[in-house]
Design a protein around this motif. Structure first.
Motif, PDB file in Angstrom:
ATOM      1  N   ILE A 159       0.845  -1.200   0.000  1.00 32.07           N
ATOM      2  CA  ILE A 159       0.000   0.000   0.000  1.00 32.07           C
ATOM      3  C   ILE A 159       0.875   1.244   0.000  1.00 32.07           C
ATOM      4  CG2 ILE A 159      -2.029  -1.035   1.067  1.00 32.07           C
ATOM      5  CD1 ILE A 159      -1.094  -0.081   3.741  1.00 32.07           C
ATOM      6  N   ALA A 160       0.324   2.342  -0.479  1.00 31.35           N
ATOM      7  CA  ALA A 160       1.025   3.626  -0.421  1.00 31.35           C
ATOM      8  C   ALA A 160      -0.014   4.661  -0.050  1.00 31.35           C
ATOM      9  CB  ALA A 160       1.657   3.969  -1.757  1.00 31.35           C
ATOM     10  N   GLY A 161       0.345   5.537   0.857  1.00 36.82           N
ATOM     11  CA  GLY A 161      -0.640   6.487   1.355  1.00 36.82           C
ATOM     12  C   GLY A 161      -1.757   5.703   1.997  1.00 36.82           C
ATOM     13  N   SER A 162      -2.951   5.854   1.465  1.00 33.74           N
ATOM     14  CA  SER A 162      -4.057   5.114   2.065  1.00 33.74           C
ATOM     15  C   SER A 162      -4.553   4.000   1.164  1.00 33.74           C
ATOM     16  CB  SER A 162      -5.206   6.081   2.345  1.00 33.74           C
ATOM     17  OG  SER A 162      -5.557   6.711   1.138  1.00 33.74           O
ATOM     18  N   GLY A 163      -4.008   3.917  -0.053  1.00 31.65           N
ATOM     19  CA  GLY A 163      -4.590   2.996  -1.019  1.00 31.65           C
ATOM     20  C   GLY A 163      -3.697   1.837  -1.397  1.00 31.65           C
ATOM     21  N   LEU A 164      -4.348   0.828  -1.960  1.00 29.65           N
ATOM     22  CA  LEU A 164      -3.656  -0.368  -2.409  1.00 29.65           C
ATOM     23  C   LEU A 164      -2.816  -0.054  -3.647  1.00 29.65           C
ATOM     24  CD1 LEU A 164      -3.527  -3.523  -2.058  1.00 29.65           C
ATOM     25  CD2 LEU A 164      -5.344  -3.634  -3.743  1.00 29.65           C
ATOM     26  N   VAL A 165      -1.604  -0.572  -3.682  1.00 29.31           N
ATOM     27  CA  VAL A 165      -0.731  -0.376  -4.841  1.00 29.31           C
ATOM     28  C   VAL A 165      -0.622  -1.657  -5.661  1.00 29.31           C
ATOM     29  CG1 VAL A 165       1.636   0.038  -5.554  1.00 29.31           C
ATOM     30  CG2 VAL A 165       0.618   1.476  -3.835  1.00 29.31           C
ATOM     31  N   GLY A 243     -10.696  -5.402   2.866  1.00 23.88           N
ATOM     32  CA  GLY A 243     -10.944  -4.060   3.362  1.00 23.88           C
ATOM     33  C   GLY A 243      -9.841  -3.047   3.131  1.00 23.88           C
ATOM     34  N   ILE A 244      -8.890  -3.347   2.220  1.00 19.26           N
ATOM     35  CA  ILE A 244      -7.885  -2.335   1.890  1.00 19.26           C
ATOM     36  C   ILE A 244      -8.487  -1.394   0.851  1.00 19.26           C
ATOM     37  CG2 ILE A 244      -5.578  -1.915   0.988  1.00 19.26           C
ATOM     38  CD1 ILE A 244      -4.861  -4.742   1.861  1.00 19.26           C
ATOM     39  N   PHE A 245      -8.350  -0.126   1.104  1.00 21.67           N
ATOM     40  CA  PHE A 245      -8.960   0.893   0.257  1.00 21.67           C
ATOM     41  C   PHE A 245      -8.300   0.908  -1.127  1.00 21.67           C
ATOM     42  CE2 PHE A 245      -9.602   5.689  -0.274  1.00 21.67           C
ATOM     43  CZ  PHE A 245     -10.808   5.479  -0.892  1.00 21.67           C
ATOM     44  N   ILE A 246      -9.098   0.835  -2.193  1.00 20.20           N
ATOM     45  CA  ILE A 246      -8.536   0.900  -3.548  1.00 20.20           C
ATOM     46  C   ILE A 246      -8.753   2.281  -4.158  1.00 20.20           C
ATOM     47  CG2 ILE A 246      -8.576  -0.070  -5.863  1.00 20.20           C
ATOM     48  CD1 ILE A 246      -9.579  -2.681  -4.715  1.00 20.20           C
ATOM     49  N   GLY A 247      -9.986   2.774  -4.130  1.00 18.46           N
ATOM     50  CA  GLY A 247     -10.237   4.096  -4.698  1.00 18.46           C
ATOM     51  C   GLY A 247     -11.719   4.413  -4.746  1.00 18.46           C
ATOM     52  N   TYR A 248     -12.030   5.482  -5.483  1.00 11.72           N
ATOM     53  CA  TYR A 248     -13.413   5.929  -5.595  1.00 11.72           C
ATOM     54  C   TYR A 248     -13.950   5.648  -6.993  1.00 11.72           C
ATOM     55  CZ  TYR A 248     -12.175   8.687  -1.482  1.00 11.72           C
ATOM     56  OH  TYR A 248     -11.757   9.079  -0.262  1.00 11.72           O
ATOM     57  N   VAL A 249     -15.240   5.362  -7.088  1.00 14.96           N
ATOM     58  CA  VAL A 249     -15.873   5.177  -8.386  1.00 14.96           C
ATOM     59  C   VAL A 249     -15.843   6.509  -9.139  1.00 14.96           C
ATOM     60  CG1 VAL A 249     -18.021   4.645  -9.581  1.00 14.96           C
ATOM     61  CG2 VAL A 249     -17.372   3.346  -7.548  1.00 14.96           C
ATOM     62  N   ASN A 250     -15.388   6.475 -10.387  1.00  9.87           N
ATOM     63  CA  ASN A 250     -15.332   7.692 -11.191  1.00  9.87           C
ATOM     64  C   ASN A 250     -16.501   7.738 -12.176  1.00  9.87           C
ATOM     65  OD1 ASN A 250     -14.197  10.061 -12.319  1.00  9.87           O
ATOM     66  ND2 ASN A 250     -13.307   8.834 -13.963  1.00  9.87           N
ATOM     67  N   ILE A 266     -10.979   6.020  -9.516  1.00  8.36           N
ATOM     68  CA  ILE A 266      -9.786   6.834  -9.250  1.00  8.36           C
ATOM     69  C   ILE A 266      -9.042   6.174  -8.095  1.00  8.36           C
ATOM     70  CG2 ILE A 266      -8.948   9.103  -8.554  1.00  8.36           C
ATOM     71  CD1 ILE A 266     -11.678  10.194  -9.553  1.00  8.36           C
ATOM     72  N   PRO A 267      -7.823   5.694  -8.333  1.00  4.34           N
ATOM     73  CA  PRO A 267      -7.112   5.007  -7.248  1.00  4.34           C
ATOM     74  C   PRO A 267      -6.697   5.973  -6.142  1.00  4.34           C
ATOM     75  CG  PRO A 267      -5.696   5.241  -9.154  1.00  4.34           C
ATOM     76  CD  PRO A 267      -7.051   5.706  -9.578  1.00  4.34           C
ATOM     77  N   ALA A 268      -6.642   5.463  -4.930  1.00  2.62           N
ATOM     78  CA  ALA A 268      -6.253   6.297  -3.794  1.00  2.62           C
ATOM     79  C   ALA A 268      -4.753   6.509  -3.761  1.00  2.62           C
ATOM     80  CB  ALA A 268      -6.721   5.649  -2.497  1.00  2.62           C
ATOM     81  N   ALA A 269      -4.009   5.536  -4.297  1.00  4.29           N
ATOM     82  CA  ALA A 269      -2.552   5.668  -4.309  1.00  4.29           C
ATOM     83  C   ALA A 269      -2.137   6.449  -5.547  1.00  4.29           C
ATOM     84  CB  ALA A 269      -1.902   4.296  -4.326  1.00  4.29           C
ATOM     85  N   ASP A 270      -1.085   7.257  -5.408  1.00  5.93           N
ATOM     86  CA  ASP A 270      -0.589   8.046  -6.531  1.00  5.93           C
ATOM     87  C   ASP A 270       0.473   7.232  -7.273  1.00  5.93           C
ATOM     88  OD1 ASP A 270       0.267   9.868  -8.288  1.00  5.93           O
ATOM     89  OD2 ASP A 270       0.963  11.342  -6.825  1.00  5.93           O
ATOM     90  N   PHE A 271       0.065   6.589  -8.372  1.00 14.62           N
ATOM     91  CA  PHE A 271       0.976   5.671  -9.058  1.00 14.62           C
ATOM     92  C   PHE A 271       2.084   6.393  -9.817  1.00 14.62           C
ATOM     93  CE2 PHE A 271      -2.669   2.956  -8.374  1.00 14.62           C
ATOM     94  CZ  PHE A 271      -2.045   1.802  -7.965  1.00 14.62           C
ATOM     95  N   LYS A 272       1.863   7.667 -10.112  1.00 13.94           N
ATOM     96  CA  LYS A 272       2.896   8.401 -10.864  1.00 13.94           C
ATOM     97  C   LYS A 272       4.076   8.761  -9.976  1.00 13.94           C
ATOM     98  CE  LYS A 272       1.108   9.236 -15.009  1.00 13.94           C
ATOM     99  NZ  LYS A 272       0.150  10.004 -15.753  1.00 13.94           N
ATOM    100  N   HIS A 273       3.832   8.925  -8.704  1.00 13.54           N
ATOM    101  CA  HIS A 273       4.912   9.368  -7.819  1.00 13.54           C
ATOM    102  C   HIS A 273       5.117   8.393  -6.671  1.00 13.54           C
ATOM    103  CE1 HIS A 273       3.112  12.996  -9.662  1.00 13.54           C
ATOM    104  NE2 HIS A 273       4.369  13.208  -9.971  1.00 13.54           N
ATOM    105  N   LEU A 274       5.314   7.148  -7.012  1.00 13.11           N
ATOM    106  CA  LEU A 274       5.558   6.170  -5.954  1.00 13.11           C
ATOM    107  C   LEU A 274       7.019   6.255  -5.535  1.00 13.11           C
ATOM    108  CD1 LEU A 274       3.765   2.942  -7.132  1.00 13.11           C
ATOM    109  CD2 LEU A 274       3.175   4.350  -5.201  1.00 13.11           C
TER     110      LEU A 274
END
Lengths: 290, 166
Positions: A159-165, A243-250, A266-274
């Motif tokens: 995970i990164a931040g609050s979301g699943l990576v 129960g790991i947070f993935i993101g919000y429905v867009n 929209i994923p909760a983790a920022d994949f561009k800046h891992l």
């Protein structure tokens, strides 16, 4: 006594087409072996661990250094404006926080009452740094600088931040390979938090650039799910903890079969800046055995 | 001597590509430096060296990033081998033809990866991958090749001289 005939030293070398043939066979064998078993990954990972990983760790610092310098120039002005905004936000959040703490207190109190121990409240995580990324533009995986020496094993969730990576697919003594959920080859079982409907989150190269992930196979007869709903990993997944947070429905739309729905999230983790990720040491398999 | 220097060069390029270029890039598109190096080896030393170093580079990529061990290895191996044929028709000092062949190799490589990773999964949207992945990669690789190929060429011709003297 026979005369000793000095033989001319023959410089023997294998013709190129034999090399090609042998190495092609080796490649095909490797592919079959790595597809069916994981015999290969052990010794090969060990070699990689002591040859390339130390250099990658060093060079990664250089590249983040370069990135920081360019970012500094770019961001100077926006930072000042952002600072003002953030100050206002801090005030707002302090109020929110106080309210949430109250809620949290209530929640734990209620949980105690119901004798419901949340299984994943105290996840044992280990922080790791992303040291290198996939070499091409085709596949989204990366390497982190912690491995089996730090208790990471295959199928650990990242995970990164609050979301699943993503999850660990391969592990060496001091490194681990992570395939992210935005990768085209990865499918994750998820569910809508509010309704409990399950869905499949499948990465796609098409949406990778716009920082979205597609999902499908959502059964939502009552049309309750809409943009903004939270998606978490589901209980039926055998790789991901529940129960790991993935993101919000867009966006969401009904499929042509009129039974299921699909869309983007929209994923909760920022994949561009891992840069730094957290690895959950507990895997789903171990968790279910305990 | 040749093998030592080339292996060193290969490792440097691999590390550059996976660390610095993977982080600091333009629009998320990474130039394919490895293909430039493997092609240069093929041009300067022929089929066998191209084949061996292609296999080596692909195998290292497979261990760390590949979805399947052996996939990149087989791709880079054949690129090195086929570019070895070009050695016979190449004149020294000509840069347009080698860079053109590098781009052709990259195009073939991209299509190979598309077929193996996407088409076999049932993803038939070739046009998308062509415009969003293959064309940008070709452009960035082309620019990188214009800068890097003369350098590789210089290194390999220098090595050739050392090799001939030995």
């Amino acid at each position: 006594m026979s005369p000793i005939v000095k033989k001319k030293k023959v410089h023997y070398s294998l013709p190129t087409r034999y090399w090609l043939f042998i190495l092609t066979l080796v490649c095909v064998l490797f592919m079959i072996l790595s597809f069916t078993t994981d015999i290969l990954s052990g010794p090969l990972n060990l070699i990689g661990n002591y040859t390339l990983i130390p250099f990658q760790k060093g060079l990664n610092n250089v590249s983040t250094g370069i990135l920081n310098v360019t970012d500094n120039f770019r961001n100077m002005e926006s930072v000042i404006a952002e600072n003002e905004e953030l100050k206002a936000e801090v005030d707002r959040l302090t109020i929110d926080n106080a309210r949430l703490q109250q809620d949290q207190y209530e929640l734990t109190h209620l949980r105690e009452l119901m004798e419901l121990d949340s299984e994943y409240d105290d996840l044992d995580t280990v922080g790791a740094r992303v040291i290198s990324r996939d070499a091409g533009n085709w596949y989204s995986s990366f390497v982190i600088d912690k491995g089996s020496n730090d208790g990471i094993s295959v199928d650990c969730n990242v995970i990164a931040g609050s979301g699943l990576v993503g999850r660990v697919t391969d592990v060496g003594p001091d490194f681990a390979k992570v395939v992210s959920i935005i990768s085209d080859t990865s499918n994750t079982s998820g569910m809508i938090l509010s309704t409990g409907d399950t869905l499949i989150v499948s990465g796609s190269l098409k949406l990778m650039d716009s920082n979205l992930i597609s999902f499908g196979q959502l059964v939502d007869k009552d049309n309750k799910v809409g943009p903004g709903d939270k998606i978490v990993t589901s209980n039926i997944s055998d790789k991901y903890l529940e129960g790991i947070f993935i993101g919000y429905v867009n966006t969401i739309a009904t499929d042509s079969n009129n039974l299921t729905k699909s869309g983007t999230l929209i994923p909760a983790a920022d994949f561009k800046h891992l840069e730094e990720v957290l690895v959950i040491k507990k895997t789903k398999k171990k968790a279910s055995f305990e | 001597m040749y093998i030592f220097v080339t292996t060193l060069l290969l490792l440097i390029i691999l590390l550059l590509q996976t660390t610095i270029f993977a982080t600091v890039n333009i629009g998320g598109i990474i130039p394919n430096l490895i293909i430039i190096l493997i092609s240069s080896i093929g041009f300067s030393r022929g089929r066998k060296m191209g084949l061996i170093f292609g296999f080596l580079a692909g195998l290292i990529l497979d261990i760390f990033y590949g979805p399947l061990i052996g996939l990149y290895a087989i791709a880079f191996m054949y690129i090195g081998f086929l570019n070895g044929y070009v050695k016979r028709v190449l004149f020294t000092g000509d840069f347009a033809l080698p860079i053109g062949i590098i781009l052709l190799s990259d195009f073939v490589y991209c299509n190979f990866i598309y077929v193996c990773l996407y088409l076999l999964q049932g993803d038939f949207n070739y046009l998308f991958y062509f415009t969003h992945k293959i064309i940008p990669e070709l452009i960035s690789t082309g620019i990188a090749a214009i800068l890097l190929y003369p350098m590789f060429n210089l290194i390999f011709t220098k090595l050739e001289k050392v090799y001939a003297d030995e």
